[in-house]
Write an enzyme that holds these catalytic residues in place. Structure first.
Site, PDB file in Angstrom:
ATOM      1  N   ASN A 220      -7.958  29.290 -24.507  1.00  0.00           N
ATOM      2  CA  ASN A 220      -7.244  28.673 -23.387  1.00  0.00           C
ATOM      3  C   ASN A 220      -6.668  29.750 -22.483  1.00  0.00           C
ATOM      4  O   ASN A 220      -6.825  30.939 -22.735  1.00  0.00           O
ATOM      5  CB  ASN A 220      -6.158  27.721 -23.916  1.00  0.00           C
ATOM      6  CG  ASN A 220      -5.156  28.452 -24.781  1.00  0.00           C
ATOM      7  OD1 ASN A 220      -4.452  29.330 -24.313  1.00  0.00           O
ATOM      8  ND2 ASN A 220      -5.122  28.104 -26.057  1.00  0.00           N
ATOM      9  N   ASP A 316      -0.292  22.351 -37.340  1.00  0.00           N
ATOM     10  CA  ASP A 316       0.746  22.564 -36.328  1.00  0.00           C
ATOM     11  C   ASP A 316       1.732  23.589 -36.889  1.00  0.00           C
ATOM     12  O   ASP A 316       2.476  23.294 -37.829  1.00  0.00           O
ATOM     13  CB  ASP A 316       1.435  21.231 -36.005  1.00  0.00           C
ATOM     14  CG  ASP A 316       2.322  21.363 -34.770  1.00  0.00           C
ATOM     15  OD1 ASP A 316       3.107  22.328 -34.706  1.00  0.00           O
ATOM     16  OD2 ASP A 316       2.201  20.509 -33.871  1.00  0.00           O
ATOM     17  N   PHE A 335       7.922  25.084 -27.638  1.00  0.00           N
ATOM     18  CA  PHE A 335       7.673  24.939 -26.203  1.00  0.00           C
ATOM     19  C   PHE A 335       6.952  23.625 -25.956  1.00  0.00           C
ATOM     20  O   PHE A 335       6.210  23.147 -26.817  1.00  0.00           O
ATOM     21  CB  PHE A 335       6.801  26.103 -25.690  1.00  0.00           C
ATOM     22  CG  PHE A 335       7.627  27.273 -25.241  1.00  0.00           C
ATOM     23  CD1 PHE A 335       8.312  28.039 -26.161  1.00  0.00           C
ATOM     24  CD2 PHE A 335       7.744  27.584 -23.890  1.00  0.00           C
ATOM     25  CE1 PHE A 335       9.098  29.105 -25.752  1.00  0.00           C
ATOM     26  CE2 PHE A 335       8.522  28.642 -23.468  1.00  0.00           C
ATOM     27  CZ  PHE A 335       9.206  29.412 -24.404  1.00  0.00           C
TER      28      PHE A 335
HETATM   29  O1  C5P Z   1       1.875  19.641 -29.416  1.00  0.00           O
HETATM   30  P1  C5P Z   1       1.943  20.735 -28.412  1.00  0.00           P
HETATM   31  O2  C5P Z   1       0.771  21.680 -28.489  1.00  0.00           O
HETATM   32  O3  C5P Z   1       2.174  20.268 -27.011  1.00  0.00           O
HETATM   33  O4  C5P Z   1       3.264  21.537 -28.822  1.00  0.00           O
HETATM   34  C1  C5P Z   1       3.606  22.747 -28.240  1.00  0.00           C
HETATM   35  C2  C5P Z   1       4.467  23.525 -29.167  1.00  0.00           C
HETATM   36  O5  C5P Z   1       3.958  23.494 -30.485  1.00  0.00           O
HETATM   37  C3  C5P Z   1       4.509  24.993 -28.815  1.00  0.00           C
HETATM   38  O6  C5P Z   1       5.746  25.505 -29.238  1.00  0.00           O
HETATM   39  C4  C5P Z   1       3.371  25.569 -29.630  1.00  0.00           C
HETATM   40  O7  C5P Z   1       3.535  26.942 -29.873  1.00  0.00           O
HETATM   41  C5  C5P Z   1       3.463  24.768 -30.892  1.00  0.00           C
HETATM   42  N1  C5P Z   1       2.202  24.524 -31.583  1.00  0.00           N
HETATM   43  C6  C5P Z   1       1.978  25.114 -32.809  1.00  0.00           C
HETATM   44  N2  C5P Z   1       0.821  24.847 -33.497  1.00  0.00           N
HETATM   45  C7  C5P Z   1      -0.083  24.006 -32.996  1.00  0.00           C
HETATM   46  C8  C5P Z   1       0.135  23.381 -31.759  1.00  0.00           C
HETATM   47  C9  C5P Z   1       1.278  23.651 -31.089  1.00  0.00           C
HETATM   48  O8  C5P Z   1       2.811  25.904 -33.255  1.00  0.00           O
HETATM   49  N3  C5P Z   1      -1.195  23.781 -33.679  1.00  0.00           N
END
Ligand code: C5P
Length: 420
Positions: A220, A316, A335
């Site tokens: 990304n 996550d 974030f």
């Molecule tokens: O769910 P989303 O991707 O919008 O959430 C964003 C937040 O979750 C950010 O802090 C990002 O670093 C974290 N994140 C994470 N692991 C993932 C997806 C998101 O730590 N697989």
């Protein structure tokens, strides 16, 4: 380009000596002026062969000082006063010759005399041919100067003006600007214990890279700029900081332990391996999915046809770190990059992920947050009542968002109780 509010109203004496990199000092003057700093310039005789006094005067909006024995200058401002009427003296470019003079205490022109007479801190940005930089004489001189408390930024490695490749390129104006700001930050922080000393911080930054086969991948647009700025700011406030980052073009933040990873699975393992931590800030743009069954060999158009990629969900990391348990950091910050209904989505994310704070930002079209230098964020904090409290911050550079977030984190710990 970043903003450094700390530079507003600061007085700098910039010595430009004779190197091809002198042209970069013109950019430095302009950037310092943009930050509200006053810049007075001493241009050496050799320096004036590379940049004209007229350009320097126009950019600094001040008179340029060149002659040691100019009666007019002496009546306006003697070299002793000139050398002291500044908060910081910056030498950029600092040639091998000027560094040698500084180390030996020679004073045979205005620049070297002012540098000998000054009672102010000095920052040098060396610039020279690689062999000159590596010469034991230059290395000894630099050692003497740093031993006396002179600060240094660069030189960088790369292609040199002489056509050779090596270490000797003057640091870029933006790096010198950041080093000047760092000096003033240190002064502002004083010599007492830093507010986050004794705390451990873990920060994630950048994109993740999810392979399809040995040559192709899914990633990304995250630049890592915000996450790196946060790590740098936490370290500057004294936290022992680990930065787990996907591939970015950002320089390693000083004083931060780097763990470089590519995939989300590697990022998770690196984060878990870095626990315990008091603070976790997840700023990385982690890929939501990875490719199931990564091909061991390069997929071939003729042999494999158009592949259908099957994706599996990545763990996550933020939610995993937020899970209650003995290794949960005391403060977990996530974030939320949203394109609409920012606060609504961010507060449901706060609850869903189980973190303590969410930094919400608008990444909708036209905001240039991704890859850009600036960010407008809202800080959502979980409250015992369930309703998140919201603090709106103005549009700031990502560096300033990092600094402000680190200060907010330090205040949180100060309010929570004494250091461990
Ligand atoms: O769910 P989303 O991707 O919008 O959430 C964003 C937040 O979750 C950010 O802090 C990002 O670093 C974290 N994140 C994470 N692991 C993932 C997806 C998101 O730590 N697989």
């Amino acid at each position: 380009m970043s903003d450094f509010p700390i530079l507003d109203g600061k007085r700098l004496l910039l010595v430009i000596s004779g190197g091809i990199a002198a042209y970069k000092s013109l950019v430095l003057i302009r950037r310092l002026r943009e930050q509200g700093a006053a810049v007075r310039v001493i241009l050496t005789e050799a320096g004036a062969r590379f940049v004209t006094p007229l350009s320097v005067a126009a950019l600094s909006e001040d008179k340029v000082y060149q002659e040691l024995f100019s009666l007019t200058d002496e009546s306006e401002m003697g070299h002793i006063r000139l050398s002291r009427a500044a908060d910081l003296v910056v030498v950029a470019p600092a040639t091998a010759d000027l560094l040698a003079k500084m180390a030996a205490g020679l004073a045979d022109d205005l620049a070297s005399t002012a540098l000998l007479a000054t009672d102010k801190p000095v920052l040098v940005a060396p610039a020279m041919n690689g062999a000159m930089w590596e010469h034991p004489a230059t290395q000894t001189n630099i050692g003497i100067l740093t031993g006396r408390g002179v600060r240094r930024i660069g030189p960088n490695a790369g292609e040199l003006a002489c056509g050779e490749t090596g270490t000797g390129r003057m640091a870029e104006p933006e790096e010198i600007l950041a080093a000047i700001a760092a000096f003033f930050d240190d002064v502002a922080l004083g010599s007492g214990p830093l507010p986050l000393s004794g705390r451990r911080a873990l920060v994630t930054s950048g994109p993740t890279v999810e392979p399809i086969d040995p040559v192709r991948y899914i990633t990304n647009r995250s630049s890592g700029r915000q996450g790196h700025a946060i790590a740098r700011a936490l370290a500057r406030l004294g936290a022992q900081t680990i930065l787990v980052s996907g591939p970015t073009a950002e320089p390693d933040p000083p004083g931060v332990q780097m763990i470089r990873i590519e995939t989300a699975m590697q990022m998770l393992a690196a984060c878990q391996g870095s626990l315990p931590a008091d603070i976790a800030v997840c700023a990385a743009a982690v890929a939501d999915w990875r490719v199931k069954g990564v091909a061991g060999q390069k997929l071939k158009k003729d042999k494999d046809g158009t592949p259908l990629l099957e994706l599996v969900e990545n763990p996550d990391i933020l939610a995993t770190l937020s899970r209650p348990g003995s290794t949960r950091p005391a403060l977990v910050v996530g974030f939320a990059a949203e394109t609409q209904h920012i606060l609504e989505h961010a507060s449901s994310k706060l609850a869903r992920k189980g973190c303590d704070w969410i930094v919400a930002n608008d990444v909708g079209t036209g905001t240039a947050t991704f890859g850009g230098d600036r960010n407008t964020v809202h800080i959502l904090r979980a409250t015992p009542g369930g309703e998140a409290s919201v603090e709106d911050w103005p549009e700031l550079s990502k560096v300033s968002v990092g600094e402000r977030l680190a200060v907010a984190i330090a205040e949180h710990f100060a309010a929570a109780g004494p250091r461990p």
